[in-house]
Scaffold this motif. Structure first.
Motif, PDB file in Angstrom:
ATOM      1  N   ARG A 136       0.842  -1.206   0.000  1.00  0.00           N
ATOM      2  CA  ARG A 136       0.000   0.000   0.000  1.00  0.00           C
ATOM      3  C   ARG A 136       0.869   1.245   0.000  1.00  0.00           C
ATOM      4  NH1 ARG A 136      -2.741   2.849  -1.756  1.00  0.00           N
ATOM      5  NH2 ARG A 136      -4.671   3.832  -1.075  1.00  0.00           N
ATOM      6  N   ARG A 137       1.930   1.242   0.800  1.00  0.00           N
ATOM      7  CA  ARG A 137       2.867   2.388   0.818  1.00  0.00           C
ATOM      8  C   ARG A 137       3.537   2.553  -0.537  1.00  0.00           C
ATOM      9  NH1 ARG A 137       4.236   0.253   5.931  1.00  0.00           N
ATOM     10  NH2 ARG A 137       6.055  -0.779   5.004  1.00  0.00           N
ATOM     11  N   ARG A 142      -5.075  -1.909  -5.334  1.00  0.00           N
ATOM     12  CA  ARG A 142      -6.036  -3.006  -5.457  1.00  0.00           C
ATOM     13  C   ARG A 142      -5.309  -4.333  -5.302  1.00  0.00           C
ATOM     14  NH1 ARG A 142      -8.419  -6.076  -9.520  1.00  0.00           N
ATOM     15  NH2 ARG A 142     -10.666  -6.391  -9.287  1.00  0.00           N
ATOM     16  N   VAL A 143      -5.952  -5.287  -4.635  1.00  0.00           N
ATOM     17  CA  VAL A 143      -5.371  -6.613  -4.409  1.00  0.00           C
ATOM     18  C   VAL A 143      -6.359  -7.670  -4.887  1.00  0.00           C
ATOM     19  CG1 VAL A 143      -4.586  -8.269  -2.682  1.00  0.00           C
ATOM     20  CG2 VAL A 143      -3.993  -5.872  -2.431  1.00  0.00           C
ATOM     21  N   SER A 144      -5.848  -8.675  -5.593  1.00  0.00           N
ATOM     22  CA  SER A 144      -6.670  -9.794  -6.038  1.00  0.00           C
ATOM     23  C   SER A 144      -6.109 -11.074  -5.424  1.00  0.00           C
ATOM     24  CB  SER A 144      -6.658  -9.899  -7.566  1.00  0.00           C
ATOM     25  OG  SER A 144      -7.461 -10.980  -8.000  1.00  0.00           O
ATOM     26  N   ARG A 166      -7.655 -18.974   5.120  1.00  0.00           N
ATOM     27  CA  ARG A 166      -6.642 -17.938   4.929  1.00  0.00           C
ATOM     28  C   ARG A 166      -7.055 -16.846   3.935  1.00  0.00           C
ATOM     29  NH1 ARG A 166      -3.802 -14.322   6.888  1.00  0.00           N
ATOM     30  NH2 ARG A 166      -2.413 -13.412   5.340  1.00  0.00           N
ATOM     31  N   PRO A 167      -7.706 -17.150   2.806  1.00  0.00           N
ATOM     32  CA  PRO A 167      -8.065 -16.063   1.880  1.00  0.00           C
ATOM     33  C   PRO A 167      -8.948 -14.999   2.520  1.00  0.00           C
ATOM     34  CG  PRO A 167      -8.220 -18.173   0.776  1.00  0.00           C
ATOM     35  CD  PRO A 167      -8.015 -18.478   2.225  1.00  0.00           C
ATOM     36  N   VAL A 168      -9.931 -15.411   3.316  1.00  0.00           N
ATOM     37  CA  VAL A 168     -10.805 -14.432   3.962  1.00  0.00           C
ATOM     38  C   VAL A 168     -10.003 -13.591   4.951  1.00  0.00           C
ATOM     39  CG1 VAL A 168     -12.753 -14.166   5.541  1.00  0.00           C
ATOM     40  CG2 VAL A 168     -12.900 -15.764   3.624  1.00  0.00           C
ATOM     41  N   ALA A 169      -9.131 -14.244   5.719  1.00  0.00           N
ATOM     42  CA  ALA A 169      -8.296 -13.494   6.660  1.00  0.00           C
ATOM     43  C   ALA A 169      -7.398 -12.512   5.921  1.00  0.00           C
ATOM     44  CB  ALA A 169      -7.455 -14.468   7.494  1.00  0.00           C
ATOM     45  N   ALA A 170      -6.839 -12.952   4.788  1.00  0.00           N
ATOM     46  CA  ALA A 170      -5.957 -12.070   4.015  1.00  0.00           C
ATOM     47  C   ALA A 170      -6.737 -10.888   3.455  1.00  0.00           C
ATOM     48  CB  ALA A 170      -5.299 -12.850   2.874  1.00  0.00           C
ATOM     49  N   ALA A 171      -7.952 -11.124   2.981  1.00  0.00           N
ATOM     50  CA  ALA A 171      -8.767 -10.026   2.460  1.00  0.00           C
ATOM     51  C   ALA A 171      -9.037  -8.995   3.545  1.00  0.00           C
ATOM     52  CB  ALA A 171     -10.079 -10.575   1.895  1.00  0.00           C
ATOM     53  N   LYS A 172      -9.333  -9.461   4.753  1.00  0.00           N
ATOM     54  CA  LYS A 172      -9.574  -8.534   5.856  1.00  0.00           C
ATOM     55  C   LYS A 172      -8.306  -7.764   6.216  1.00  0.00           C
ATOM     56  CE  LYS A 172     -13.429 -11.154   7.814  1.00  0.00           C
ATOM     57  NZ  LYS A 172     -13.937 -11.970   8.962  1.00  0.00           N
ATOM     58  N   GLU A 173      -7.155  -8.440   6.167  1.00  0.00           N
ATOM     59  CA  GLU A 173      -5.883  -7.752   6.443  1.00  0.00           C
ATOM     60  C   GLU A 173      -5.616  -6.673   5.399  1.00  0.00           C
ATOM     61  OE1 GLU A 173      -3.776 -11.731   8.405  1.00  0.00           O
ATOM     62  OE2 GLU A 173      -3.080 -10.948   6.469  1.00  0.00           O
ATOM     63  N   ALA A 174      -5.931  -6.979   4.139  1.00  0.00           N
ATOM     64  CA  ALA A 174      -5.734  -5.987   3.074  1.00  0.00           C
ATOM     65  C   ALA A 174      -6.611  -4.762   3.313  1.00  0.00           C
ATOM     66  CB  ALA A 174      -6.035  -6.608   1.711  1.00  0.00           C
ATOM     67  N   GLN A 176      -7.759  -3.732   6.173  1.00  0.00           N
ATOM     68  CA  GLN A 176      -7.241  -3.024   7.337  1.00  0.00           C
ATOM     69  C   GLN A 176      -5.999  -2.206   7.000  1.00  0.00           C
ATOM     70  OE1 GLN A 176      -6.754  -6.257  10.092  1.00  0.00           O
ATOM     71  NE2 GLN A 176      -8.961  -6.445  10.488  1.00  0.00           N
ATOM     72  N   ALA A 177      -5.270  -2.638   5.963  1.00  0.00           N
ATOM     73  CA  ALA A 177      -4.075  -1.903   5.531  1.00  0.00           C
ATOM     74  C   ALA A 177      -4.416  -0.700   4.666  1.00  0.00           C
ATOM     75  CB  ALA A 177      -3.135  -2.832   4.773  1.00  0.00           C
ATOM     76  N   GLY A 178      -5.690  -0.509   4.364  1.00  0.00           N
ATOM     77  CA  GLY A 178      -6.110   0.666   3.601  1.00  0.00           C
ATOM     78  C   GLY A 178      -6.565   0.388   2.189  1.00  0.00           C
ATOM     79  N   PHE A 179      -6.667  -0.886   1.797  1.00  0.00           N
ATOM     80  CA  PHE A 179      -7.139  -1.209   0.447  1.00  0.00           C
ATOM     81  C   PHE A 179      -8.664  -1.172   0.415  1.00  0.00           C
ATOM     82  CE2 PHE A 179      -2.875  -2.964   0.122  1.00  0.00           C
ATOM     83  CZ  PHE A 179      -2.522  -2.602  -1.171  1.00  0.00           C
TER      84      PHE A 179
END
Length: 401
Positions: A136-137, A142-144, A166-174, A176-179
């Motif tokens: 993000r920095r 956008r993340v796929s 893991r995919p759902v957790a990763a989407a939530k992390e993305a 939270q990172a501002g995506f």
């Protein structure tokens, strides 16, 4: 189509360069590395064991920088990229710093337009909160994420190595990172997948709060491990009727949650930026430079593709040569067929004025048959109905024959 043009002679005709920058312009970057090979995948990818010492992420990145510099010379005054899409392969194996280097290379050679969409694909297992914060920095917007399914037995058939949650957790992390814009990919129709498995996958997708979903019917590609298993009778081939039922379930479930189809295999929220602008460039016949081993490009009716092996790719670029394997100039009929085929897949459809010959009359007949929308026909557009989406390829053939 033209005769091939060797990579040491690669230029673009003035007709292709005319109007460059007036049309959408994107950059696609192909990362050919994967940790493991999925049994259904026929993309141009390589594991570390397959490559050995022949190539590495470092040599690939050096080749990418060189190709982009050569590309800028071929284009003359290259337009700033409206979109960038880093795909693969598994781009997230490069880490946040590696993906930052990729975007820096694009910036140096092309520049980024104001508000450019910058996407990277990622395998959930090679991501983390720190990874998402880092890209993000770096400027990614956008993340796929590849999810495919939430059912463990389906993932095993696909040879996917990520854990189901893991995919759902990763989407939530993305997020939270501002995506603001996060996509999850699904594959449906895998042998052994039950309807309830797909329902559970859709529930998981919606729980992630993403604004975009891509869902693709499983295609058994020749030359893959899955194709060999199907040929031996170890796995059944996907059933067309089952695929149609699963598609209808996906569409109904996503629509109920505010995700509307805008392309036959893609759904997005009705918020600014949710639709993937890079892919819209493909479907609307825009220009893009595809960089990396095996990447395909298109500028002004000329299409070309790079050599596939990363070592050969890096070697050609090191010699100061664009790594082009071959090219073709699309004739008027080729471009017409592609326009109908691609634009008809979009929810906005195709202007009837774009149809040649008996195409308009055939579109009216298709509307009477229920595969094109009669109201849209009256307004001058060919738009697929829900039933038409299931038969999109056949509808295209009707309109162009």
């Amino acid at each position: 189509m033209s005769s091939p043009s060797g990579p040491d002679q690669f230029t673009l005709p003035g007709s292709a360069l005319s109007g460059l920058g007036e049309r959408p312009f994107g950059v696609y970057v192909h990362v050919p590395f994967c940790a493991t090979r999925c049994g259904y995948c026929d993309f141009n990818t390589y594991t570390a064991g397959e490559l050995g010492s022949a190539a590495s992420p470092a040599s690939w990145l050096e080749g990418l920088r060189g190709e982009l510099e050569l590309a800028a010379r071929v284009l003359g005054t290259p337009p700033a990229a409206d979109t960038v899409f880093v795909g693969g392969g598994t781009p997230s194996l490069l880490g946040a710093d590696g993906l930052a280097d990729v975007l820096d290379a694009v910036r140096r050679s092309f520049g980024l337009a104001d508000g450019a969409e910058v996407t990277t694909e990622s395998n959930p297992e090679s991501t983390s909160p720190e990874f998402f914060a880092g890209i993000r920095r770096a400027g990614y917007t956008r993340v796929s994420l590849g999810m495919q399914s939430s059912a463990p037995h389906v993932l095993r058939v696909l040879d996917r190595v990520h854990t189901p949650g893991r995919p759902v957790a990763a989407a939530k992390e993305a997020r939270q990172a501002g995506f603001e814009h996060v996509n999850l990919d699904l594959i449906y129709g895998t042998p052994g997948e039950r309807t309830d498995d797909l329902r559970a996958s859709l529930e998981a997708v919606l729980s992630a709060g993403v604004d975009h979903v891509s869902a693709y019917a499983l295609i058994v590609e020749d030359g893959t491990a899955m194709a060999r298993k199907v040929r031996k009778g170890e796995l059944p081939a996907p059933d067309d009727d089952v695929l149609a039922e699963r598609y209808e379930l996906i569409d109904a479930t996503l629509a109920t949650s505010g995700l509307r189809w805008y392309e036959v295999s893609n759904w997005a929220a009705e918020t600014p930026g949710a639709v993937c602008a890079h892919n819209m460039g493909y479907w609307r016949g825009g220009d893009w430079w595809g960089a990396g081993p095996g990447a395909h490009s298109h500028v002004g009716g000329v299409r070309w593709w790079n050599v596939k092996h990363p070592a050969r790719y890096a070697g050609l670029v090191a010699e100061g040569t664009l790594p082009v394997a071959d090219r073709e100039v699309l004739g008027e009929q080729d471009r017409y067929l592609e326009r109908v085929m691609l634009e008809l897949r979009l929810a906005e459809g195709l202007p009837l004025s774009a149809l040649a010959g008996d195409g308009v009359e055939e579109a009216k007949t298709a509307a009477a048959d229920g595969v094109l929308d009669a109201g849209a026909i009256a307004e001058g557009r060919a738009v697929l109905t829900d039933r038409g989406r299931l038969l999109a390829d056949a509808v295209v053939r009707r309109l162009v024959i």
